[in-house]
Design a protein around this motif. Structure first.
Motif, mmCIF file in Angstrom:
data_model
loop_
_atom_site.group_PDB
_atom_site.id
_atom_site.type_symbol
_atom_site.label_atom_id
_atom_site.label_comp_id
_atom_site.label_asym_id
_atom_site.label_seq_id
_atom_site.Cartn_x
_atom_site.Cartn_y
_atom_site.Cartn_z
ATOM 1 N N UNK A 1 7.053 40.806 16.486
ATOM 2 C CA UNK A 1 8.062 40.634 17.535
ATOM 3 C C UNK A 1 8.222 41.902 18.377
ATOM 4 N N UNK A 2 7.160 42.709 18.440
ATOM 5 C CA UNK A 2 7.281 43.974 19.161
ATOM 6 C C UNK A 2 5.931 44.429 19.688
ATOM 7 N N UNK A 3 5.987 45.352 20.650
ATOM 8 C CA UNK A 3 4.796 46.015 21.182
ATOM 9 C C UNK A 3 5.040 47.519 21.159
ATOM 10 N N UNK A 4 3.965 48.289 21.099
ATOM 11 C CA UNK A 4 4.111 49.743 21.058
ATOM 12 C C UNK A 4 2.854 50.426 21.564
ATOM 13 N N UNK A 5 3.037 51.661 21.992
ATOM 14 C CA UNK A 5 1.922 52.543 22.327
ATOM 15 C C UNK A 5 2.164 53.875 21.630
ATOM 16 N N UNK A 6 1.084 54.516 21.164
ATOM 17 C CA UNK A 6 1.163 55.805 20.487
ATOM 18 C C UNK A 6 0.570 56.863 21.420
ATOM 19 N N UNK A 7 1.197 58.053 21.461
ATOM 20 C CA UNK A 7 0.746 59.118 22.353
ATOM 21 C C UNK A 7 0.585 60.432 21.595
ATOM 22 N N UNK A 8 -0.413 61.206 22.011
ATOM 23 C CA UNK A 8 -0.603 62.573 21.544
ATOM 24 C C UNK A 8 -0.512 63.531 22.726
ATOM 25 N N UNK A 9 0.142 64.658 22.505
ATOM 26 C CA UNK A 9 0.206 65.723 23.511
ATOM 27 C C UNK A 9 -0.729 66.846 23.082
ATOM 28 N N UNK A 10 -1.543 67.310 24.025
ATOM 29 C CA UNK A 10 -2.467 68.416 23.750
ATOM 30 C C UNK A 10 -2.306 69.504 24.795
ATOM 31 N N UNK A 11 -2.541 70.721 24.356
ATOM 32 C CA UNK A 11 -2.629 71.864 25.266
ATOM 33 C C UNK A 11 -3.929 72.592 24.944
ATOM 34 N N UNK A 12 -4.815 72.647 25.927
ATOM 35 C CA UNK A 12 -6.151 73.225 25.752
ATOM 36 C C UNK A 12 -6.867 72.597 24.551
ATOM 37 N N UNK A 13 -6.726 71.277 24.396
ATOM 38 C CA UNK A 13 -7.409 70.548 23.349
ATOM 39 C C UNK A 13 -6.732 70.564 21.997
ATOM 40 N N UNK A 14 -5.651 71.316 21.848
ATOM 41 C CA UNK A 14 -4.939 71.433 20.577
ATOM 42 C C UNK A 14 -3.746 70.488 20.566
ATOM 43 N N UNK A 15 -3.586 69.690 19.492
ATOM 44 C CA UNK A 15 -2.473 68.750 19.398
ATOM 45 C C UNK A 15 -1.176 69.523 19.185
ATOM 46 N N UNK A 16 -0.195 69.284 20.070
ATOM 47 C CA UNK A 16 1.078 70.015 20.000
ATOM 48 C C UNK A 16 2.281 69.079 19.899
ATOM 49 N N UNK A 17 2.048 67.744 19.950
ATOM 50 C CA UNK A 17 3.169 66.817 19.835
ATOM 51 C C UNK A 17 2.687 65.386 19.759
ATOM 52 N N UNK A 18 3.588 64.506 19.345
ATOM 53 C CA UNK A 18 3.284 63.081 19.282
ATOM 54 C C UNK A 18 4.563 62.289 19.536
ATOM 55 N N UNK A 19 4.399 61.024 19.948
ATOM 56 C CA UNK A 19 5.529 60.129 20.177
ATOM 57 C C UNK A 19 4.998 58.696 20.230
ATOM 58 N N UNK A 20 5.853 57.743 19.955
ATOM 59 C CA UNK A 20 5.544 56.340 20.238
ATOM 60 C C UNK A 20 6.566 55.819 21.232
ATOM 61 N N UNK A 21 6.163 54.800 21.968
ATOM 62 C CA UNK A 21 7.083 54.014 22.795
ATOM 63 C C UNK A 21 6.952 52.579 22.325
ATOM 64 N N UNK A 22 8.071 51.896 22.092
ATOM 65 C CA UNK A 22 8.005 50.544 21.555
ATOM 66 C C UNK A 22 9.105 49.664 22.138
ATOM 67 N N UNK A 23 8.823 48.373 22.146
ATOM 68 C CA UNK A 23 9.775 47.364 22.629
ATOM 69 C C UNK A 23 9.946 46.340 21.523
ATOM 70 N N UNK A 24 11.161 46.228 21.020
ATOM 71 C CA UNK A 24 11.487 45.237 19.998
ATOM 72 C C UNK A 24 12.030 44.008 20.720
ATOM 73 N N UNK A 25 11.187 43.007 20.912
ATOM 74 C CA UNK A 25 11.591 41.826 21.674
ATOM 75 C C UNK A 25 12.706 41.055 20.966
ATOM 76 N N UNK A 26 12.759 41.106 19.645
ATOM 77 C CA UNK A 26 13.835 40.438 18.918
ATOM 78 C C UNK A 26 15.184 41.053 19.265
ATOM 79 N N UNK A 27 15.214 42.371 19.364
ATOM 80 C CA UNK A 27 16.456 43.044 19.743
ATOM 81 C C UNK A 27 16.893 42.624 21.145
ATOM 82 N N UNK A 28 15.961 42.670 22.089
ATOM 83 C CA UNK A 28 16.317 42.345 23.472
ATOM 84 C C UNK A 28 16.742 40.892 23.623
ATOM 85 N N UNK A 29 16.076 39.995 22.908
ATOM 86 C CA UNK A 29 16.462 38.586 22.985
ATOM 87 C C UNK A 29 17.850 38.348 22.385
ATOM 88 N N UNK A 30 18.143 39.024 21.272
ATOM 89 C CA UNK A 30 19.429 38.837 20.606
ATOM 90 C C UNK A 30 20.577 39.388 21.440
#
Length: 375
Positions: free
Chosen positions: A53-82
């Motif tokens: 009941x949801x969709x998401x994308x995963x992201x990595x942040x890099x600086x000069x090729x080095x991983x320095x952060x991460x995050x996801x963005x997601x949509x819970x369709x059950x929450x929005x419908x309710x």
């Protein structure tokens, strides 16, 4: 140098996504490494029931090729419908102490959600409120328990520096078996009256009947929690997944249902879990070569519990059945190796539950903060 944020693509990126907190926090004695294979399964869109009941994308942040952060963005369709809303979430947030990194990560999540019609972003949650959620703002000197995140103090500071607004604080209450004498006497009186006055009796869940009992829990949860901030009703698929997870940490002493004696109607339930983080701490994120031995011998290492859910149907909240559940927890702590633990999270706005924790002699020991951004 500028920060480059891109979606996770392929196994190498996913490994980097999972490994980042090991590099950021591994030297801190209070951070508990998750089991890497479990994280890989949890993030798999085909295996995690959240994606029914949801969709998401995963992201990595890099600086000069080095991983320095991460995050996801997601949509819970059950929450929005309710709720009739167009809200999105961010989660799995980890970042070096650098506002530029966090700004870039939040910008990527914001853009992904806005492109899909969302109007607000709330988080962090990994992926939902009943998973790990919030940023630690108090209790940095305490180890996290099962399904609790741990963050260094700079997370809160940098998140507020870049303009995120507080949405809600979540409280964790500490309770010890030695605190029983601090409980208000009225709680024992209410607990003693539950069966003779109201015809309600407690029973323990069993491993064999666990899946059926989780349907009972789901009915109670969907009634008792429905007015909570960020509530999402449990679906059959959610309960199927919860049953699989619970089998790994099931302990009959701490899983209970309150039922009417005359009709068998379930009116309240509590699900409390041994703190498997006490075992994960020794496994260092791996099953091999010897991590599995620690898990097999887990009862040797665990002496704490987390009260994850304790709820009563609204029409039975006058019966004292909540007091009965509280007293049963103290009785189990006196009779077993588990001498205390934490209850929560509990919303800062949930005055009845917070008053109940005070009546039991509890103390707030951790606070987690949820943030939001309005588009």
């Amino acid at each position: 140098m500028s920060v480059d944020v891109r979606p996770v693509t392929g196994g190498r990126d996913l490994k980097a996504f999972i490994d980042l907190p090991f590099r950021l926090h591994a030297n801190h004695p209070l951070w508990i490494p998750p089991l890497k294979v479990e994280r890989r399964i949890f993030l798999n869109r085909k295996l995690n029931a959240y994606f029914k009941h949801a969709d998401a994308e995963y992201f990595l942040a890099r600086r000069e090729g080095r991983v320095v952060g991460r995050i996801t963005a997601q949509i819970n369709h059950s929450y929005n419908e309710y709720h009739g809303r167009q809200y999105g979430n961010f989660g799995f947030l980890e970042f070096e102490e650098d506002p530029e990194v966090l700004t870039a990560l939040l910008g990527a999540a914001h853009a992904w959600l806005q492109a899909r019609g969302m109007t607000r972003m709330i988080g962090p949650m990994d992926f939902a409120m009943n998973d790990e959620c919030g940023v630690l703002i108090e209790g940095f000197d305490l180890r996290p328990m099962i399904r609790q995140p741990w963050h260094p103090p700079y997370y809160q500071r940098v998140m507020e520096e870049v303009g995120l607004e507080k949405a809600m604080d979540l409280f964790m209450w500490n309770l010890e078996v030695a605190d029983r004498d601090r409980m208000l006497p009225v709680l024992f009186e209410l607990a003693d009256q539950v069966e003779p006055k109201h015809g309600i009796r407690l029973r323990k869940m069993t491993r064999r009947s666990l899946r059926k009992d989780l349907d009972v829990f789901g009915d109670i949860y969907n009634e008792a929690w429905k007015r909570n901030w960020d509530f999402v009703p449990y679906s059959k698929e959610d309960l199927d997944a919860l049953a699989q997870e619970t089998q790994l940490v099931f302990d009959r002493d701490w899983m209970m249902v309150a039922e009417r004696i005359d009709t068998g109607e379930a009116v309240a339930s509590a699900m409390t879990f041994p703190d498997v983080n006490q075992v994960l701490e020794k496994m260092n994120g791996r099953l091999l070569p010897f991590g599995w031995l620690y898990f097999l011998r887990r009862k040797k290492y665990m002496n704490r519990v987390r009260v994850g859910w304790l709820g009563v149907k609204p029409e039975y909240q006058h019966t004292g059945v909540a007091a009965k559940l509280y007293v049963e927890h103290f009785d189990m702590a006196a009779a077993t190796a588990f001498k205390g633990g934490e209850m929560g999270w509990i919303l800062e706005t949930n005055k009845p539950m917070n008053r109940g924790m005070e009546a039991m002699g509890g103390r707030i020991v951790k606070k987690y903060r949820m943030y939001e951004r309005v588009f």
